[in-house]
Motif scaffolding. Sequence first.
Motif, mmCIF file in Angstrom:
data_model
loop_
_atom_site.group_PDB
_atom_site.id
_atom_site.type_symbol
_atom_site.label_atom_id
_atom_site.label_comp_id
_atom_site.label_asym_id
_atom_site.label_seq_id
_atom_site.Cartn_x
_atom_site.Cartn_y
_atom_site.Cartn_z
ATOM 1 N N SER A 9 0.835 -1.204 0.000
ATOM 2 C CA SER A 9 0.000 0.000 0.000
ATOM 3 C C SER A 9 0.872 1.257 0.000
ATOM 4 N N ARG A 10 2.043 1.129 0.580
ATOM 5 C CA ARG A 10 2.978 2.247 0.560
ATOM 6 C C ARG A 10 4.392 1.727 0.780
ATOM 7 N N ASP A 11 5.359 2.513 0.329
ATOM 8 C CA ASP A 11 6.745 2.144 0.557
ATOM 9 C C ASP A 11 7.611 3.385 0.451
ATOM 10 N N ILE A 12 8.708 3.333 1.160
ATOM 11 C CA ILE A 12 9.722 4.379 1.070
ATOM 12 C C ILE A 12 10.993 3.703 0.580
ATOM 13 N N CYS A 13 11.524 4.197 -0.527
ATOM 14 C CA CYS A 13 12.644 3.514 -1.180
ATOM 15 C C CYS A 13 13.814 4.464 -1.387
ATOM 16 N N GLN A 14 14.950 3.866 -1.529
ATOM 17 C CA GLN A 14 16.152 4.645 -1.783
ATOM 18 C C GLN A 14 16.347 4.839 -3.282
ATOM 19 N N ARG A 15 16.917 5.944 -3.613
ATOM 20 C CA ARG A 15 17.259 6.245 -5.011
ATOM 21 C C ARG A 15 18.077 5.108 -5.608
ATOM 22 N N GLY A 16 17.780 4.747 -6.849
ATOM 23 C CA GLY A 16 18.550 3.724 -7.550
ATOM 24 C C GLY A 16 18.027 2.303 -7.373
ATOM 25 N N THR A 17 17.121 2.113 -6.439
ATOM 26 C CA THR A 17 16.564 0.770 -6.232
ATOM 27 C C THR A 17 15.308 0.589 -7.073
ATOM 28 N N SER A 18 14.732 -0.602 -7.017
ATOM 29 C CA SER A 18 13.519 -0.905 -7.775
ATOM 30 C C SER A 18 12.441 -1.415 -6.828
ATOM 31 N N LEU A 19 11.204 -1.198 -7.189
ATOM 32 C CA LEU A 19 10.063 -1.673 -6.411
ATOM 33 C C LEU A 19 9.080 -2.349 -7.347
ATOM 34 N N THR A 20 8.602 -3.515 -6.948
ATOM 35 C CA THR A 20 7.589 -4.210 -7.725
ATOM 36 C C THR A 20 6.252 -4.139 -7.000
ATOM 37 N N ILE A 21 5.248 -3.693 -7.714
ATOM 38 C CA ILE A 21 3.892 -3.547 -7.187
ATOM 39 C C ILE A 21 3.031 -4.666 -7.763
ATOM 40 N N GLN A 22 2.251 -5.293 -6.898
ATOM 41 C CA GLN A 22 1.426 -6.410 -7.334
ATOM 42 C C GLN A 22 -0.047 -6.021 -7.372
ATOM 43 N N CYS A 23 -0.745 -6.587 -8.326
ATOM 44 C CA CYS A 23 -2.172 -6.317 -8.481
ATOM 45 C C CYS A 23 -2.896 -7.634 -8.746
ATOM 46 N N GLN A 24 -3.829 -7.976 -7.878
ATOM 47 C CA GLN A 24 -4.588 -9.223 -7.966
ATOM 48 C C GLN A 24 -6.065 -8.894 -8.125
ATOM 49 N N THR A 77 2.073 -7.367 -12.399
ATOM 50 C CA THR A 77 3.007 -6.584 -11.595
ATOM 51 C C THR A 77 3.557 -5.439 -12.419
ATOM 52 N N LEU A 78 3.843 -4.351 -11.735
ATOM 53 C CA LEU A 78 4.525 -3.196 -12.312
ATOM 54 C C LEU A 78 5.775 -2.963 -11.490
ATOM 55 N N THR A 79 6.914 -2.872 -12.148
ATOM 56 C CA THR A 79 8.159 -2.557 -11.458
ATOM 57 C C THR A 79 8.571 -1.136 -11.807
ATOM 58 N N VAL A 80 8.911 -0.377 -10.791
ATOM 59 C CA VAL A 80 9.478 0.958 -11.003
ATOM 60 C C VAL A 80 10.987 0.787 -10.803
ATOM 61 N N SER A 81 11.741 0.937 -11.870
ATOM 62 C CA SER A 81 13.164 0.592 -11.854
ATOM 63 C C SER A 81 14.045 1.815 -11.663
ATOM 64 N N ASN A 82 15.201 1.573 -11.042
ATOM 65 C CA ASN A 82 16.201 2.630 -10.900
ATOM 66 C C ASN A 82 15.538 3.935 -10.474
ATOM 67 N N MET A 83 14.904 3.884 -9.334
ATOM 68 C CA MET A 83 14.036 4.985 -8.910
ATOM 69 C C MET A 83 14.797 6.261 -8.578
ATOM 70 N N SER A 84 14.130 7.367 -8.834
ATOM 71 C CA SER A 84 14.611 8.693 -8.453
ATOM 72 C C SER A 84 13.465 9.393 -7.727
ATOM 73 N N PRO A 85 13.751 10.489 -7.030
ATOM 74 C CA PRO A 85 12.673 11.196 -6.317
ATOM 75 C C PRO A 85 11.505 11.591 -7.220
ATOM 76 N N GLU A 86 11.742 11.777 -8.514
ATOM 77 C CA GLU A 86 10.669 12.135 -9.437
ATOM 78 C C GLU A 86 9.653 11.007 -9.610
ATOM 79 N N ASP A 87 10.004 9.807 -9.210
ATOM 80 C CA ASP A 87 9.088 8.675 -9.296
ATOM 81 C C ASP A 87 8.149 8.610 -8.104
ATOM 82 N N SER A 88 8.342 9.487 -7.131
ATOM 83 C CA SER A 88 7.437 9.513 -5.971
ATOM 84 C C SER A 88 6.035 9.856 -6.450
ATOM 85 N N SER A 89 5.111 8.982 -6.171
ATOM 86 C CA SER A 89 3.768 9.129 -6.722
ATOM 87 C C SER A 89 2.882 8.029 -6.148
#
Lengths: 116, 112
Positions: A9-24, A77-89
């Motif tokens: 539902s929410r996450d806080i991530c570091q720049r340069g990492t990736s996050l995978t979001i799941q949808c069922q 699933t949607l992965t947000v790769s190599n994240m930067s602060p602009e990906d905060s959303s």
Amino acid sequence: SAVISQKPSRDICQRGTSLTIQCQVDSQVTMMFWYRQQPGQSLTLIATANQGSEATYESGFVIDKFPISRPNLTFSTLTVSNMSPEDSSIYLCSVDGTGDTKNIQYFGAGTRLSVL
Amino acid sequence: SQKIEQNSEALNIQEGKTATLTCNYTNYSPAYLQWYRQDPGRGPVFLLLIRENEKEKRKERLKVTFDTTLKQSLFHITASQPADSATYLCALVEPGGFKTIFGAGTRLFVKA
């Protein structure tokens, strides 16, 4: 109607990492949609995911940055790769209804992503 | 490309009054137009759909109008209640029905 479970539902991530979001989804659907919603702005479609084929990306979004999987008719699933602060959303998945509700979109609760 | 304009300023009204929200679009008439409600931390929830050839649609305290000449839809909530406080999104479905474009929404506050 369709019931959609989205996680995390929410996450806080570091720049340069990736996050995978799941949808069922609780029923089989042909298309699943991934949106981004930045604060105070409209939902922007990232891509449409069809089972068994490559996702279709909207202008401004590319597969390398937002890879999508659609292994079956109820999951994506949607992965947000190599994240930067602009990906905060907020990232949302949705599906179209079927039958009498085919013109209606059903949404998950969203994933609120903050990138530090 | 198609653009949707909704009032970015929040609408503040007193309980019991009618809230009216506006949605304007810029280009071609959509196949149909929808209104969704979004609460903080939640995804949008569908409220009403109106087709190109319909002038008005009602559902309980909700009413939607669609004027293709003005390229405008109005969304009304009569006898508004504090529980109606939320962001209301206008959405257009493009002809062909494959793509939905959303407005940024208007935040409604109903004061008791």
